[in-house]
Design a protein around this motif. Structure first.
Motif, PDB file in Angstrom:
ATOM      1  N   TRP A 179      -2.913 -12.791  -1.439  1.00 19.64           N
ATOM      2  CA  TRP A 179      -2.657 -11.557  -0.694  1.00 19.64           C
ATOM      3  C   TRP A 179      -3.964 -10.788  -0.489  1.00 19.64           C
ATOM      4  O   TRP A 179      -4.244 -10.279   0.590  1.00 19.64           O
ATOM      5  CB  TRP A 179      -1.650 -10.692  -1.457  1.00 19.64           C
ATOM      6  N   MET A 180      -4.775 -10.731  -1.545  1.00 17.62           N
ATOM      7  CA  MET A 180      -6.016  -9.973  -1.475  1.00 17.62           C
ATOM      8  C   MET A 180      -7.044 -10.604  -0.549  1.00 17.62           C
ATOM      9  O   MET A 180      -7.844  -9.904   0.052  1.00 17.62           O
ATOM     10  CB  MET A 180      -6.644  -9.879  -2.877  1.00 17.62           C
ATOM     11  N   LEU A 229       0.844  -1.201   0.000  1.00 16.90           N
ATOM     12  CA  LEU A 229       0.000   0.000   0.000  1.00 16.90           C
ATOM     13  C   LEU A 229       0.877   1.248   0.000  1.00 16.90           C
ATOM     14  O   LEU A 229       0.588   2.231  -0.688  1.00 16.90           O
ATOM     15  CB  LEU A 229      -0.925   0.002   1.215  1.00 16.90           C
ATOM     16  N   ALA A 286      -9.522   3.247  -3.535  1.00 17.81           N
ATOM     17  CA  ALA A 286      -9.413   2.376  -2.364  1.00 17.81           C
ATOM     18  C   ALA A 286      -9.646   3.123  -1.060  1.00 17.81           C
ATOM     19  O   ALA A 286      -9.985   2.517  -0.047  1.00 17.81           O
ATOM     20  CB  ALA A 286      -8.035   1.715  -2.341  1.00 17.81           C
ATOM     21  N   PRO A 311      -6.032  -5.784   3.005  1.00 18.10           N
ATOM     22  CA  PRO A 311      -6.162  -5.980   1.551  1.00 18.10           C
ATOM     23  C   PRO A 311      -7.559  -6.436   1.124  1.00 18.10           C
ATOM     24  O   PRO A 311      -7.973  -6.161   0.004  1.00 18.10           O
ATOM     25  CB  PRO A 311      -5.131  -7.070   1.245  1.00 18.10           C
ATOM     26  N   LEU A 358      -9.676  -3.617  -0.128  1.00 12.42           N
ATOM     27  CA  LEU A 358      -9.363  -2.877  -1.352  1.00 12.42           C
ATOM     28  C   LEU A 358     -10.274  -3.340  -2.481  1.00 12.42           C
ATOM     29  O   LEU A 358     -10.564  -4.526  -2.585  1.00 12.42           O
ATOM     30  CB  LEU A 358      -7.921  -3.140  -1.786  1.00 12.42           C
ATOM     31  N   SER A 393      -6.331   4.248  -8.651  1.00 10.57           N
ATOM     32  CA  SER A 393      -6.593   3.070  -7.817  1.00 10.57           C
ATOM     33  C   SER A 393      -6.499   3.412  -6.340  1.00 10.57           C
ATOM     34  O   SER A 393      -7.270   2.902  -5.526  1.00 10.57           O
ATOM     35  CB  SER A 393      -5.598   1.956  -8.134  1.00 10.57           C
ATOM     36  N   SER A 400      -8.188  -2.138  -7.884  1.00 11.35           N
ATOM     37  CA  SER A 400      -7.066  -1.366  -7.332  1.00 11.35           C
ATOM     38  C   SER A 400      -5.895  -2.271  -7.010  1.00 11.35           C
ATOM     39  O   SER A 400      -4.760  -2.013  -7.404  1.00 11.35           O
ATOM     40  CB  SER A 400      -7.485  -0.652  -6.041  1.00 11.35           C
ATOM     41  N   ALA A 401      -6.178  -3.350  -6.270  1.00 12.58           N
ATOM     42  CA  ALA A 401      -5.106  -4.240  -5.842  1.00 12.58           C
ATOM     43  C   ALA A 401      -4.437  -4.896  -7.047  1.00 12.58           C
ATOM     44  O   ALA A 401      -3.215  -5.034  -7.088  1.00 12.58           O
ATOM     45  CB  ALA A 401      -5.662  -5.303  -4.901  1.00 12.58           C
TER      46      ALA A 401
END
Lengths: 295, 319
Positions: free
Chosen positions: B194-195, A44, A270, B138, B141, A266, B145-146
């Protein structure tokens, strides 16, 4: 909340307090905290700062840890070129509508199934729960065809927010969660209200809903994140540039837009869900674990 | 947890069936019962209508569509033609192979890793709140985006990419990531894990907290080390949740769609990313073949129902 459970786990507290155990414990803790920060927060950080770098700096090896010459312009470009204000407003509007529709219809249905004993209530609940077993991808085509021409009324819902709101009402997980909560409200309380001459609607409004605030909050938060995270369905039913959601908008623009600007967009997309999560993380976590499953 | 018992399974045994005459009487009173409990039924209408239109009806319609063909507004019954055409397409088998590879890798990474992460977190007495927030972050998100983060920054095939920079720093050879057909799947699974792993970690954590401490106590007195305590206490005690999450994980990962679409622009290098879900999308919304897409959906449903049946059998036997 450093110590929130005193019951013993895999390794006994005594073992952790003793000399070697203590050193080992603190070492593991330090490694875990560092590794988790790197793995979950690191990307991030990379995203937020990467979007501040120039195209040149992004392509250099090795990559720089801090943007040498920060370019806030990337964020401004993302905001303007992708019309992010409009996209964010659309997504927000769909999310709020989803909260409203789910709270009204799902709460009413769960209340009826839990307390009012409708005819065939068990069968209806069973048929609702059965939909949890049907993968979303299997229904995508027939659902899309249905939205193009609703049965009986023959309305086309393409580009209409109802195409997002109404299918989200058909959420068996919410109804299950709400019904279980209503089931736990003592029957005595309900019959006392009936004794006093309260109608079922009045009982729902004055007794059940005030008691159910935590679970209603969880349902509302899940509704917002579901809309914010969904991708394929809004892509299909909201095809016009004016009605797109933010995720679909970024995806559509990604082809012809500089990488940094896509990443900046993005990041902006978020921010709302991440902020929502940081504010309500306790409610979200408890909703996840008490409700059982499925995030 | 409540979802682990099927609805209806709790019905009391040995309750005698009502005599036929009583059933008839009950049926005759249906309309009356609805009128007597008007509020109750009005409250149900909204949700039931939405389920009917957007879940139950499309379910039936999907099956019907898979046996039909619509050309120039004319719909005809074509029997198994759609299925034959779909199966004859070489990308059908590639897509299934890729989907199974993805699901298999995701089971190793996305299912086992969260379990051990949860065990680790459950042992730590400090920074619990912080670590939990991190793991779940995560999940919040938007996937687009991720995935753009991974696509542009992490999986950049040049040496400027994050992962390649780390590999170079460690003196290891770099990878082409999404450009390389062999790395496509592992890279997609890595991003997906990860997400998504936060949800599984939290559910495991809740299950771990319900294990009575005396069991560990007893195991320790019997001389069981940490590993044997995990095998003989932790795993048996959480087996229902483990089985349930395995099932959910399979169902979720078999539908992988956004990862191939965004990370690999759909098919990926040499079709290395095409998934069954992506094929449904291709047929339905690009090749104007909604009937073929519906047939693919039915095939997917049958395969996943097969997994569910195996799951139900396995868990039923263990009880």
């Amino acid at each position: 909340m450093a110590v929130d459970s005193t019951t013993r786990t895999l390794i006994s507290p005594a073992q952790l307090r003793r000399g070697r155990g203590r050193v080992l414990y603190w070492a593991v803790l330090a490694v875990v905290v560092a590794a988790f920060t790197l793995v979950f927060l690191g990307p991030l950080y990379w995203m937020v700062t990467g979007a501040l770098k120039s195209g040149q700096e992004i392509a250099q090896t090795p990559p720089s840890l801090f943007p040498r010459d920060p370019q806030p312009q990337n964020y401004v470009d993302a905001w303007n070129n992708l019309a992010l204000a409009k996209l964010l407003f659309n997504t927000f509007y769909y999310a709020m509508g989803a909260v409203l529709f789910q709270l009204v219809f799902d709460t009413a249905a769960a209340y009826a199934l839990s307390k009012l004993r409708p005819v065939l209530g068990g069968l209806i609940l069973g048929m609702m729960l059965a939909t949890l077993m049907i993968p979303a991808m299997v229904l995508i085509v027939p659902q899309y065809v249905t939205v193009l021409d609703l049965p009986i009324v023959h309305v086309n819902l393409l580009d209409s927010p109802f195409a997002i709101w109404l299918p989200l009402v058909a959420n068996a997980f919410n109804i299950f969660l709400l019904k279980r909560f209503f089931d736990s409200i003592p029957e005595d309380l309900m019959s006392a209200a009936v004794m006093d001459g309260a109608s079922p609607l009045r009982t729902l409004w004055s007794i059940v809903l005030p008691m159910s605030r935590p679970i209603l909050g969880v349902v509302a938060i899940f509704a917002v994140t579901a809309v914010w995270k969904d991708f394929l369905w809004p892509k299909l039913v909201m095809p016009s540039p004016e009605t797109r959601t933010v995720s679909v908008g970024i995806y559509t623009f990604a082809g012809g837009t500089p990488m940094n600007v896509v990443i900046a967009a993005s990041v902006i997309a978020a921010v709302p869900t991440v902020v929502l999560f940081l504010i309500f993380q306790r409610n979200i976590m408890s909703g996840l674990t008490t409700g059982g499953l499925k995030g | 947890m409540a979802l682990t018992t099927a609805p209806g399974a709790t019905r009391r045994p040995g309750r005698p069936a009502p005599p036929p005459r009583q059933i008839a009487a009950r049926r005759a009173g249906l309309g009356r019962k609805v009128r007597d409990n008007l509020t109750g039924h009005t409250f149900l209408i909204g949700a039931v209508a939405c389920f009917a239109v957007f879940s139950w009806y499309p379910m039936v319609r999907g099956v019907v569509m898979s046996f039909q063909r619509t050309r120039r507004g004319e719909t005809t019954w074509v029997g198994w033609d759609n299925y034959a055409r779909i199966v004859a397409d070489p990308s059908f088998w590639t897509a299934w192979k890729n989907t199974f590879v993805f699901t298999g890798l995701a089971l190793v990474l996305g299912y086992a890793v969260p379990f051990f992460v949860a065990i680790l977190l459950n042992e730590l007495r400090h920074a619990k709140g912080y670590l939990r927030v991190l793991v779940y972050l995560p999940v919040m998100l938007p996937p687009a985006s991720a995935l753009f983060l991974f696509k542009f920054y992490a999986y950049d095939p040049s040496e400027a990419g994050l992962f390649n920079a780390v590999l170079t720093a460690l003196g290891l050879p770099t990878s082409e990531w999404m450009q390389s057909p062999t790395m496509t799947m592992p890279a997609m699974v890595l991003a997906s894990t990860w997400m998504n792993m936060g949800g599984a970690v939290l559910i495991y954590l809740a299950a771990l907290q319900n294990i009575p401490g005396e069991l560990y106590e007893a195991a320790e007195i019997d001389g069981a080390g940490v590993w044997r305590r995990i095998v003989h206490v932790t795993i048996p005690q959480t087996r229902l949740i483990l089985a349930l999450l395995a099932m959910l994980q399979i169902v979720a990962t078999m539908q992988v769609f956004t990862e191939p679409l965004i990370l690999a622009n759909g098919a990926g290098t040499q079709d290395s990313a095409t998934s069954v879900a992506y094929l449904i999308y291709q047929h339905g919304f690009f090749q104007n073949d909604l009937n073929g897409a519906a047939a693919l959906g039915v095939i997917m449903l049958v395969v996943l129902a097969g997994f569910s049946a195996v799951y139900v059998r396995l868990t039923a036997r263990q009880d």
